[in-house]
Write an enzyme that holds these catalytic residues in place. Structure first.
Site, mmCIF file in Angstrom:
data_model
loop_
_atom_site.group_PDB
_atom_site.id
_atom_site.type_symbol
_atom_site.label_atom_id
_atom_site.label_comp_id
_atom_site.label_asym_id
_atom_site.label_seq_id
_atom_site.Cartn_x
_atom_site.Cartn_y
_atom_site.Cartn_z
ATOM 1 N N GLU A 148 0.864 -1.233 -0.144
ATOM 2 C CA GLU A 148 0.097 -0.078 0.190
ATOM 3 C C GLU A 148 0.935 1.267 -0.080
ATOM 4 O O GLU A 148 1.781 1.237 0.732
ATOM 5 C CB GLU A 148 -0.932 0.138 1.100
ATOM 6 C CG GLU A 148 -2.381 -0.369 1.156
ATOM 7 C CD GLU A 148 -3.443 0.238 0.273
ATOM 8 O OE1 GLU A 148 -2.670 1.351 -0.230
ATOM 9 O OE2 GLU A 148 -4.461 -0.066 0.293
ATOM 10 N N ASP A 149 0.403 2.304 -0.643
ATOM 11 C CA ASP A 149 1.133 3.673 -0.247
ATOM 12 C C ASP A 149 0.588 4.027 0.763
ATOM 13 O O ASP A 149 1.785 4.645 1.482
ATOM 14 C CB ASP A 149 0.587 4.564 -1.404
ATOM 15 C CG ASP A 149 -1.041 4.559 -1.735
ATOM 16 O OD1 ASP A 149 -1.483 3.868 -1.036
ATOM 17 O OD2 ASP A 149 -1.584 5.354 -2.481
ATOM 18 N N ASP A 196 -4.786 4.927 5.896
ATOM 19 C CA ASP A 196 -5.210 6.553 6.472
ATOM 20 C C ASP A 196 -6.190 5.964 7.359
ATOM 21 O O ASP A 196 -5.751 5.724 8.742
ATOM 22 C CB ASP A 196 -5.622 7.301 5.321
ATOM 23 C CG ASP A 196 -6.196 8.530 5.693
ATOM 24 O OD1 ASP A 196 -5.511 9.196 6.804
ATOM 25 O OD2 ASP A 196 -7.079 9.108 5.079
ATOM 26 N N PHE A 247 -2.381 16.142 4.076
ATOM 27 C CA PHE A 247 -2.678 15.357 2.769
ATOM 28 C C PHE A 247 -1.235 15.433 1.831
ATOM 29 O O PHE A 247 -0.784 16.451 1.786
ATOM 30 C CB PHE A 247 -3.805 16.097 1.931
ATOM 31 C CG PHE A 247 -3.987 15.209 0.915
ATOM 32 C CD1 PHE A 247 -4.917 14.314 0.970
ATOM 33 C CD2 PHE A 247 -3.588 15.555 -0.584
ATOM 34 C CE1 PHE A 247 -5.477 13.287 -0.116
ATOM 35 C CE2 PHE A 247 -4.022 14.580 -1.408
ATOM 36 C CZ PHE A 247 -4.888 13.538 -1.478
ATOM 37 N N ARG A 275 1.527 12.229 -9.177
ATOM 38 C CA ARG A 275 2.112 11.048 -8.756
ATOM 39 C C ARG A 275 3.372 10.594 -9.324
ATOM 40 O O ARG A 275 4.196 9.839 -8.955
ATOM 41 C CB ARG A 275 1.077 9.870 -9.691
ATOM 42 C CG ARG A 275 -0.141 9.712 -9.343
ATOM 43 C CD ARG A 275 -0.762 8.459 -9.880
ATOM 44 N NE ARG A 275 -2.028 8.445 -9.834
ATOM 45 C CZ ARG A 275 -2.857 7.889 -8.785
ATOM 46 N NH1 ARG A 275 -2.274 7.630 -7.702
ATOM 47 N NH2 ARG A 275 -4.235 7.844 -8.867
HETATM 48 P P1 5GP Z 1 -8.095 4.553 3.930
HETATM 49 O O1 5GP Z 1 -9.177 3.621 3.358
HETATM 50 O O2 5GP Z 1 -6.948 4.060 4.649
HETATM 51 O O3 5GP Z 1 -8.441 5.923 4.666
HETATM 52 O O4 5GP Z 1 -7.473 5.177 2.494
HETATM 53 C C1 5GP Z 1 -6.199 4.486 1.833
HETATM 54 C C2 5GP Z 1 -6.089 5.217 0.504
HETATM 55 O O5 5GP Z 1 -6.633 6.643 0.308
HETATM 56 C C3 5GP Z 1 -4.794 5.264 0.034
HETATM 57 O O6 5GP Z 1 -4.433 4.199 -0.689
HETATM 58 C C4 5GP Z 1 -4.731 6.516 -0.749
HETATM 59 O O7 5GP Z 1 -5.159 6.323 -2.045
HETATM 60 C C5 5GP Z 1 -5.697 7.477 -0.292
HETATM 61 N N1 5GP Z 1 -5.359 8.326 0.721
HETATM 62 C C6 5GP Z 1 -5.103 8.627 2.204
HETATM 63 N N2 5GP Z 1 -4.462 9.505 2.849
HETATM 64 C C7 5GP Z 1 -3.841 10.068 1.589
HETATM 65 C C8 5GP Z 1 -3.084 11.220 1.369
HETATM 66 O O8 5GP Z 1 -2.538 11.928 2.249
HETATM 67 N N3 5GP Z 1 -2.605 11.644 0.259
HETATM 68 C C9 5GP Z 1 -3.152 10.943 -1.235
HETATM 69 N N4 5GP Z 1 -2.826 11.247 -2.077
HETATM 70 N N5 5GP Z 1 -4.081 9.973 -0.823
HETATM 71 C C10 5GP Z 1 -4.448 9.495 0.529
#
Ligand code: 5GP
Length: 174
Positions: A96-97, A100, A149, A162
């Site tokens: 995963e990147d 969150d 963010f 990206r």
């Molecule tokens: P989660 O389901 O954990 O809330 O979110 C995961 C996804 O939300 C990540 O794979 C990413 O695509 C997006 N995301 C969450 N935080 C960020 C952030 O700070 N920047 C960006 N660009 N994407 C985020």
């Protein structure tokens, strides 16, 4: 509105940490095979570097996921592209990147477990624990970050940024 970027992690800092993560995964899975599952689109840059930092036989597969519109979570995870091969009896590392709220990775772990893998672990370049809404274990974390963010190194804002080699905080000013 003008968007402003402030570098949080340089390309060199990221490269050094990715090498460490690769070495750790190499040690943990020594003697075994591995499937790296890259979660598209945000993980494609990290997964490409991580794969080259792991000194083991491995294969790479891709899961397409959409969980965000703009910068807000919808809480709904939509699979836009499935794995190309079965993963039964295989050791899987989900790449995963960023984790969150944890909703996306939690959902993906459940999905992969229904397919009978030998094991599933999570490797995320970034982790924002302050935002956690579900309790998911992230086995390998590159950097723990504050609730801001972030863009770059695969992470986008409305499909832009990206290709930045570093990770920056995105601020919107007037
Ligand atoms: P989660 O389901 O954990 O809330 O979110 C995961 C996804 O939300 C990540 O794979 C990413 O695509 C997006 N995301 C969450 N935080 C960020 C952030 O700070 N920047 C960006 N660009 N994407 C985020």
């Amino acid at each position: 509105m003008a968007e402003q970027l402030a570098v949080l992690l340089t390309a060199e800092q990221i490269a050094a940490r990715v090498r460490e993560l690769g070495a750790q995964i190499t040690r943990d899975y020594a003697g075994g095979d591995l499937v790296l599952v890259c979660v598209l689109k945000g993980s494609f840059v990290f997964a490409a570097d991580l794969a080259r930092a792991i000194d083991l036989p491995l294969r790479v597969d891709f899961l397409g996921v959409r969980s965000y519109e703009g910068s807000e979570t919808t809480g709904v995870v939509q699979i836009t592209q499935d794995l190309s091969r079965p993963i039964d009896h295989e050791h899987v590392v989900l790449v995963e990147d960023i984790v969150d709220t944890g909703l996306t990775v939690g959902h993906l772990i459940e999905l992969l477990r229904t397919r009978g893998p030998a094991s599933v672990r999570v490797c995320s370049l970034l982790h924002k624990p302050a935002r956690a809404r579900v309790d998911v274990r992230v086995d390998y974390v590159g950097f723990t970050v504050d609730d801001r963010f972030l863009v770059g190194y695969g992470l986008d804002f409305a499909e832009r940024y990206r290709n930045l080699p570093h990770i920056s905080v995105l601020a919107q000013g007037s």
